[in-house]
Design a protein around this motif. Sequence first.
Motif, short mmCIF file in Angstrom:
data_model
loop_
_atom_site.label_atom_id
_atom_site.label_comp_id
_atom_site.label_asym_id
_atom_site.label_seq_id
_atom_site.Cartn_x
_atom_site.Cartn_y
_atom_site.Cartn_z
N LEU A 259 -66.79 8.41 -14.01
CA LEU A 259 -66.89 7.13 -13.30
C LEU A 259 -65.82 7.01 -12.24
CD1 LEU A 259 -67.50 4.80 -16.40
CD2 LEU A 259 -69.23 5.69 -14.82
N VAL A 260 -64.59 7.34 -12.61
CA VAL A 260 -63.48 7.25 -11.67
C VAL A 260 -63.68 8.22 -10.51
CG1 VAL A 260 -61.00 7.58 -11.36
CG2 VAL A 260 -61.86 6.47 -13.43
N ASN A 261 -64.12 9.43 -10.80
CA ASN A 261 -64.30 10.43 -9.76
C ASN A 261 -65.39 10.01 -8.76
OD1 ASN A 261 -63.68 13.14 -8.67
ND2 ASN A 261 -65.79 13.57 -9.24
N THR A 262 -66.45 9.39 -9.25
CA THR A 262 -67.51 8.91 -8.36
C THR A 262 -66.97 7.88 -7.39
OG1 THR A 262 -69.19 9.28 -10.08
CG2 THR A 262 -69.79 7.82 -8.26
N VAL A 263 -66.16 6.97 -7.91
CA VAL A 263 -65.54 5.94 -7.05
C VAL A 263 -64.58 6.59 -6.06
CG1 VAL A 263 -64.06 3.90 -7.04
CG2 VAL A 263 -65.75 4.19 -8.85
N ALA A 264 -63.79 7.54 -6.53
CA ALA A 264 -62.82 8.22 -5.66
C ALA A 264 -63.50 8.95 -4.52
CB ALA A 264 -61.98 9.19 -6.49
N ILE A 265 -64.65 9.57 -4.79
CA ILE A 265 -65.39 10.29 -3.75
C ILE A 265 -65.81 9.34 -2.63
CG2 ILE A 265 -67.56 11.46 -3.25
CD1 ILE A 265 -67.32 12.85 -5.96
N VAL A 266 -66.36 8.20 -3.01
CA VAL A 266 -66.80 7.23 -2.00
C VAL A 266 -65.63 6.80 -1.13
CG1 VAL A 266 -67.73 4.91 -1.63
CG2 VAL A 266 -68.72 6.39 -3.40
N LEU A 267 -64.50 6.48 -1.75
CA LEU A 267 -63.34 6.01 -1.00
C LEU A 267 -62.76 7.12 -0.13
CD1 LEU A 267 -61.68 3.95 -3.87
CD2 LEU A 267 -62.77 3.02 -1.82
N LEU A 268 -62.71 8.35 -0.65
CA LEU A 268 -62.16 9.46 0.13
C LEU A 268 -63.04 9.77 1.33
CD1 LEU A 268 -60.06 11.63 0.59
CD2 LEU A 268 -61.34 13.11 -1.01
N VAL A 269 -64.35 9.77 1.14
CA VAL A 269 -65.25 10.02 2.26
C VAL A 269 -65.06 8.97 3.34
CG1 VAL A 269 -67.68 10.07 2.98
CG2 VAL A 269 -66.97 11.26 0.91
N TYR A 270 -64.92 7.72 2.92
CA TYR A 270 -64.69 6.64 3.90
C TYR A 270 -63.39 6.88 4.65
CZ TYR A 270 -63.62 2.14 5.94
OH TYR A 270 -63.29 1.15 6.81
N LEU A 271 -62.31 7.21 3.93
CA LEU A 271 -61.02 7.44 4.57
C LEU A 271 -61.06 8.62 5.53
CD1 LEU A 271 -58.69 6.86 1.47
CD2 LEU A 271 -58.82 5.40 3.51
N VAL A 272 -61.73 9.69 5.10
CA VAL A 272 -61.85 10.88 5.95
C VAL A 272 -62.63 10.57 7.22
CG1 VAL A 272 -62.99 13.13 6.12
CG2 VAL A 272 -61.58 12.60 4.13
N GLU A 273 -63.75 9.88 7.07
CA GLU A 273 -64.57 9.57 8.23
C GLU A 273 -63.84 8.62 9.18
OE1 GLU A 273 -67.75 10.79 9.12
OE2 GLU A 273 -66.94 12.21 7.70
N ARG A 274 -63.15 7.65 8.64
CA ARG A 274 -62.41 6.72 9.49
C ARG A 274 -61.26 7.41 10.20
NH1 ARG A 274 -59.45 1.46 7.03
NH2 ARG A 274 -58.10 3.10 6.23
N ASN A 275 -60.60 8.32 9.48
CA ASN A 275 -59.50 9.06 10.07
C ASN A 275 -59.99 9.96 11.20
OD1 ASN A 275 -56.64 9.84 10.01
ND2 ASN A 275 -57.40 11.82 9.30
N THR A 276 -61.14 10.59 10.98
CA THR A 276 -61.72 11.45 12.01
C THR A 276 -62.08 10.66 13.25
OG1 THR A 276 -62.63 12.94 10.32
CG2 THR A 276 -63.62 13.04 12.52
N LYS A 277 -62.67 9.50 13.05
CA LYS A 277 -63.04 8.66 14.18
C LYS A 277 -61.81 8.18 14.94
CE LYS A 277 -65.67 4.57 15.51
NZ LYS A 277 -64.60 4.03 16.37
N SER A 278 -60.76 7.82 14.21
CA SER A 278 -59.55 7.33 14.86
C SER A 278 -58.91 8.43 15.70
CB SER A 278 -58.56 6.79 13.84
OG SER A 278 -58.01 7.84 13.06
N LYS A 279 -58.96 9.67 15.20
CA LYS A 279 -58.40 10.78 15.97
C LYS A 279 -59.22 11.02 17.23
CE LYS A 279 -56.27 13.37 12.17
NZ LYS A 279 -56.30 14.63 11.38
N ASN A 280 -60.53 10.93 17.10
CA ASN A 280 -61.40 11.13 18.26
C ASN A 280 -61.20 10.04 19.31
OD1 ASN A 280 -62.48 13.40 17.05
ND2 ASN A 280 -64.23 12.30 16.18
N ASP A 281 -60.95 8.83 18.84
CA ASP A 281 -60.75 7.71 19.77
C ASP A 281 -59.33 7.64 20.31
OD1 ASP A 281 -63.36 7.04 19.29
OD2 ASP A 281 -62.91 5.39 17.91
#
Length: 203
Positions: free
Chosen positions: A73-95
């Motif tokens: 259960l915890v790992n499933t939640v962690a995956i969602v949050l990590l994917v969000y952080l990674v995607e947001r970080n990637t977008k911020s670097k691109n911008d």
Amino acid sequence: QLKNVEKIGNYHILMFHLNYEVCFILLYRLLLNELPLEGSNNCISSALNATKLIERLVYSINDFIPSYQFGYLVNTVAIVLLVYLVERNTKSKNDNKMGTSSIKRDIYYNSFITCLKALYLDTRYWSRSLNNIKLLSDFAIMNGFHCDELIYTDNLIKIAAANSQSEFENSEFENSEFDNSEFDSESVKELNFFKILSILEKL
């Protein structure tokens, strides 16, 4: 959504609602193709709700011993949050508008750290969480996302596993305090959140 989580001290009630939030995540992963924005928003919102329950379980239940299911259960939640952080970080670097340091310690980052602390604690009882932590670490490294708390080393795992629950709570990791009202669904719109679909399908 369960209200007044901070006032609930019953293990079974907290676990019931944690299961509900994770089921909600798994349900909405099926809708990411048809309803990408709604599906993404609901996955993130449920992940934030689940983190409150995880924190309450780990730090408020006396002599808390995680069940085998807890790590999943915890790992499933962690995956969602990590994917969000990674995607947001990637977008911020691109911008070129926002560096990595400026996005840390917000509601999403703190929620992810709470999940990490729970997974480290879970390694004391279940070896599966060791592999989960490694997969999270590999995913972060592969996508250029640096997280001080997500450094997979044998020494770190041994230290985390050896600590008692109270010692682990007061370790180098800060207690994460956040308000779910900080969640901004509009921030998801421009993110490539379809990665969640491919990752969650492998769970």
